[in-house]
Design a protein around this motif. Sequence first.
Motif, PDB file in Angstrom:
ATOM      1  N   VAL A  25       0.879  -1.169   0.000  1.00 59.89           N
ATOM      2  CA  VAL A  25       0.000   0.000   0.000  1.00 59.89           C
ATOM      3  C   VAL A  25       0.917   1.220   0.000  1.00 59.89           C
ATOM      4  N   THR A  26       1.274   1.679  -1.202  1.00 55.27           N
ATOM      5  CA  THR A  26       2.307   2.713  -1.337  1.00 55.27           C
ATOM      6  C   THR A  26       1.837   3.842  -2.243  1.00 55.27           C
ATOM      7  N   ARG A  27       2.577   4.951  -2.155  1.00 52.12           N
ATOM      8  CA  ARG A  27       2.278   6.115  -2.983  1.00 52.12           C
ATOM      9  C   ARG A  27       2.736   5.900  -4.416  1.00 52.12           C
ATOM     10  N   ASP A  28       3.881   5.284  -4.592  1.00 49.22           N
ATOM     11  CA  ASP A  28       4.445   5.082  -5.928  1.00 49.22           C
ATOM     12  C   ASP A  28       5.193   3.765  -5.939  1.00 49.22           C
ATOM     13  N   GLU A  29       4.562   2.755  -6.490  1.00 50.52           N
ATOM     14  CA  GLU A  29       5.190   1.439  -6.479  1.00 50.52           C
ATOM     15  C   GLU A  29       6.476   1.400  -7.302  1.00 50.52           C
ATOM     16  N   ASP A  30       6.625   2.327  -8.274  1.00 50.60           N
ATOM     17  CA  ASP A  30       7.808   2.319  -9.133  1.00 50.60           C
ATOM     18  C   ASP A  30       8.956   3.139  -8.570  1.00 50.60           C
ATOM     19  N   ALA A  31       8.742   3.791  -7.434  1.00 53.46           N
ATOM     20  CA  ALA A  31       9.802   4.593  -6.824  1.00 53.46           C
ATOM     21  C   ALA A  31      10.923   3.686  -6.330  1.00 53.46           C
ATOM     22  N   ASP A  92       0.080 -15.263   6.659  1.00 48.75           N
ATOM     23  CA  ASP A  92       0.885 -16.465   6.546  1.00 48.75           C
ATOM     24  C   ASP A  92       1.638 -16.469   5.219  1.00 48.75           C
ATOM     25  N   SER A  93       2.947 -16.651   5.295  1.00 47.50           N
ATOM     26  CA  SER A  93       3.793 -16.757   4.096  1.00 47.50           C
ATOM     27  C   SER A  93       3.539 -15.596   3.146  1.00 47.50           C
ATOM     28  N   SER A  94       3.504 -14.378   3.677  1.00 43.63           N
ATOM     29  CA  SER A  94       3.167 -13.198   2.887  1.00 43.63           C
ATOM     30  C   SER A  94       4.183 -12.080   3.118  1.00 43.63           C
ATOM     31  N   THR A  95       4.177 -11.116   2.164  1.00 47.44           N
ATOM     32  CA  THR A  95       5.015  -9.921   2.268  1.00 47.44           C
ATOM     33  C   THR A  95       4.110  -8.700   2.250  1.00 47.44           C
ATOM     34  N   LEU A  96       4.281  -7.811   3.250  1.00 40.77           N
ATOM     35  CA  LEU A  96       3.415  -6.642   3.380  1.00 40.77           C
ATOM     36  C   LEU A  96       4.257  -5.381   3.527  1.00 40.77           C
ATOM     37  N   LEU A  97       3.777  -4.294   2.870  1.00 41.57           N
ATOM     38  CA  LEU A  97       4.351  -2.970   3.034  1.00 41.57           C
ATOM     39  C   LEU A  97       3.188  -1.989   3.188  1.00 41.57           C
ATOM     40  N   ALA A  98       3.091  -1.334   4.352  1.00 35.49           N
ATOM     41  CA  ALA A  98       1.965  -0.439   4.622  1.00 35.49           C
ATOM     42  C   ALA A  98       2.336   0.505   5.757  1.00 35.49           C
ATOM     43  N   GLU A  99       1.448   1.476   6.021  1.00 35.85           N
ATOM     44  CA  GLU A  99       1.662   2.348   7.177  1.00 35.85           C
ATOM     45  C   GLU A  99       1.435   1.585   8.479  1.00 35.85           C
ATOM     46  N   THR A 100       0.272   0.957   8.592  1.00 35.76           N
ATOM     47  CA  THR A 100      -0.020   0.146   9.772  1.00 35.76           C
ATOM     48  C   THR A 100      -0.561  -1.206   9.337  1.00 35.76           C
ATOM     49  N   VAL A 101      -0.326  -2.195  10.169  1.00 35.33           N
ATOM     50  CA  VAL A 101      -0.872  -3.528   9.970  1.00 35.33           C
ATOM     51  C   VAL A 101      -1.595  -3.917  11.257  1.00 35.33           C
ATOM     52  N   ASP A 102      -2.913  -4.111  11.139  1.00 31.96           N
ATOM     53  CA  ASP A 102      -3.739  -4.475  12.294  1.00 31.96           C
ATOM     54  C   ASP A 102      -4.503  -5.754  11.978  1.00 31.96           C
ATOM     55  N   ALA A 103      -4.498  -6.687  12.932  1.00 36.53           N
ATOM     56  CA  ALA A 103      -5.267  -7.925  12.799  1.00 36.53           C
ATOM     57  C   ALA A 103      -6.011  -8.152  14.107  1.00 36.53           C
ATOM     58  N   ASN A 104      -7.336  -8.260  14.008  1.00 39.65           N
ATOM     59  CA  ASN A 104      -8.175  -8.364  15.198  1.00 39.65           C
ATOM     60  C   ASN A 104      -9.133  -9.547  15.078  1.00 39.65           C
ATOM     61  N   ALA A 105      -9.112 -10.424  16.080  1.00 45.05           N
ATOM     62  CA  ALA A 105     -10.025 -11.576  16.140  1.00 45.05           C
ATOM     63  C   ALA A 105     -10.845 -11.466  17.425  1.00 45.05           C
ATOM     64  N   LEU A 106     -12.159 -11.533  17.276  1.00 46.67           N
ATOM     65  CA  LEU A 106     -13.057 -11.341  18.419  1.00 46.67           C
ATOM     66  C   LEU A 106     -14.160 -12.384  18.401  1.00 46.67           C
ATOM     67  N   GLY A 154       4.752 -18.239   9.217  1.00 43.32           N
ATOM     68  CA  GLY A 154       5.117 -18.811   7.923  1.00 43.32           C
ATOM     69  C   GLY A 154       6.169 -18.027   7.175  1.00 43.32           C
ATOM     70  N   ASP A 155       7.156 -17.482   7.898  1.00 49.42           N
ATOM     71  CA  ASP A 155       8.254 -16.752   7.251  1.00 49.42           C
ATOM     72  C   ASP A 155       7.748 -15.505   6.515  1.00 49.42           C
ATOM     73  N   SER A 156       6.740 -14.866   7.079  1.00 48.34           N
ATOM     74  CA  SER A 156       6.231 -13.618   6.494  1.00 48.34           C
ATOM     75  C   SER A 156       7.199 -12.472   6.746  1.00 48.34           C
ATOM     76  N   ILE A 157       7.114 -11.452   5.872  1.00 49.58           N
ATOM     77  CA  ILE A 157       7.926 -10.236   6.023  1.00 49.58           C
ATOM     78  C   ILE A 157       6.962  -9.052   6.048  1.00 49.58           C
ATOM     79  N   VAL A 158       6.936  -8.343   7.179  1.00 53.06           N
ATOM     80  CA  VAL A 158       5.999  -7.235   7.362  1.00 53.06           C
ATOM     81  C   VAL A 158       6.789  -5.970   7.646  1.00 53.06           C
ATOM     82  N   ASN A 159       6.588  -4.966   6.807  1.00 54.00           N
ATOM     83  CA  ASN A 159       7.177  -3.645   7.016  1.00 54.00           C
ATOM     84  C   ASN A 159       6.046  -2.632   7.150  1.00 54.00           C
ATOM     85  N   ALA A 160       5.993  -1.957   8.307  1.00 57.53           N
ATOM     86  CA  ALA A 160       4.925  -0.990   8.571  1.00 57.53           C
ATOM     87  C   ALA A 160       5.551   0.259   9.184  1.00 57.53           C
TER      88      ALA A 160
END
Length: 304
Positions: A25-31, A92-106, A154-160
């Motif tokens: 989730v980026t401003r310019d993926e080609d930057a 799981d087994s994913s790569t994420l790039l975003a400002e925030t990453v939130d996961a909620n289970a209720l 699962g060896d995920s890579i998360v950058n927030a």
Amino acid sequence: MVGSVANNQLDNTTEAFLRGADVSVTRDEDAVVPLPTGNVELSATDSSKVFGLGGAFGLGSSTVASGSNASAIFGFAVALNDAHNTVRTYIDSSTLLAETVDANALSEIEVWAIAVGGTLANNTTPAGSAVSISGAGAGSNNQIESEIESTISGDSIVNASDGVELTAIDDSDIRATSGGFGFAIADGQKGSGTLSVGASASVNEIDSDVRAFIDDSAVTTAGNVTLEAASTAKIKALSMGGSISFGKSASGLGGAFAGAGAGSGNDIRNTIEATIQNDAIVTTTGGSTSVALSATDDATIVAD
């Protein structure tokens, strides 16, 4: 004899997940250095409700002009409720790039159980003897079994850039009311006897596994990393029993016997964990940021 049985079963799986995904989730993926400008949010909620109602009411009445007379009436009511659910949010087994990453289970399942039984035996004879017997019982058995998880694995890579939060909450609720009431009346010229019994019971159980964890993955953020696992499960149980016996005799023997009982058994068993495990790497690059893990059990039982 009169009786009723209510039997309800619930089996749910509720999930929100990213598996084998590449999300930016980026401003310019080609930057050369893409700048995250949005959020990734996963939310899974189970708000199911189960209502169980069992009721049985009986009346026995007889009158004879002469001779002996007897009447008996019995009643029971039962409510059975069984709820099983799984609520998960996971990356799981994913790569994420975003400002925030939130996961909620209720999980906020509610089970409402009402079981009431009542009987009345009435016997009258102007001549001779009269006997009345009345018995009533009510009970409920209610169970909630839950698995609530919020995870990165699962060896995920998360950058927030602004933080990562995993939350798993169990807010299950059982409300159980049971009552058994028996009444016996006898009026005999030469003798009378009455026996009445009323009883009720309920058994209630909540068994939950609540977990928030980062497992075998890499998380990097300039904000805070928060893992929270908590239970606010509640059981409220009310059990009532009552009986009345009345015997009248102009001559001869008379007797009246009454018995009543009520009780409940309630149990909450929780496993609550917030962990970073199995070679997971968590890095915070901000000057005043933190990594916070919280596991809380605030479960309550109220029985009357």
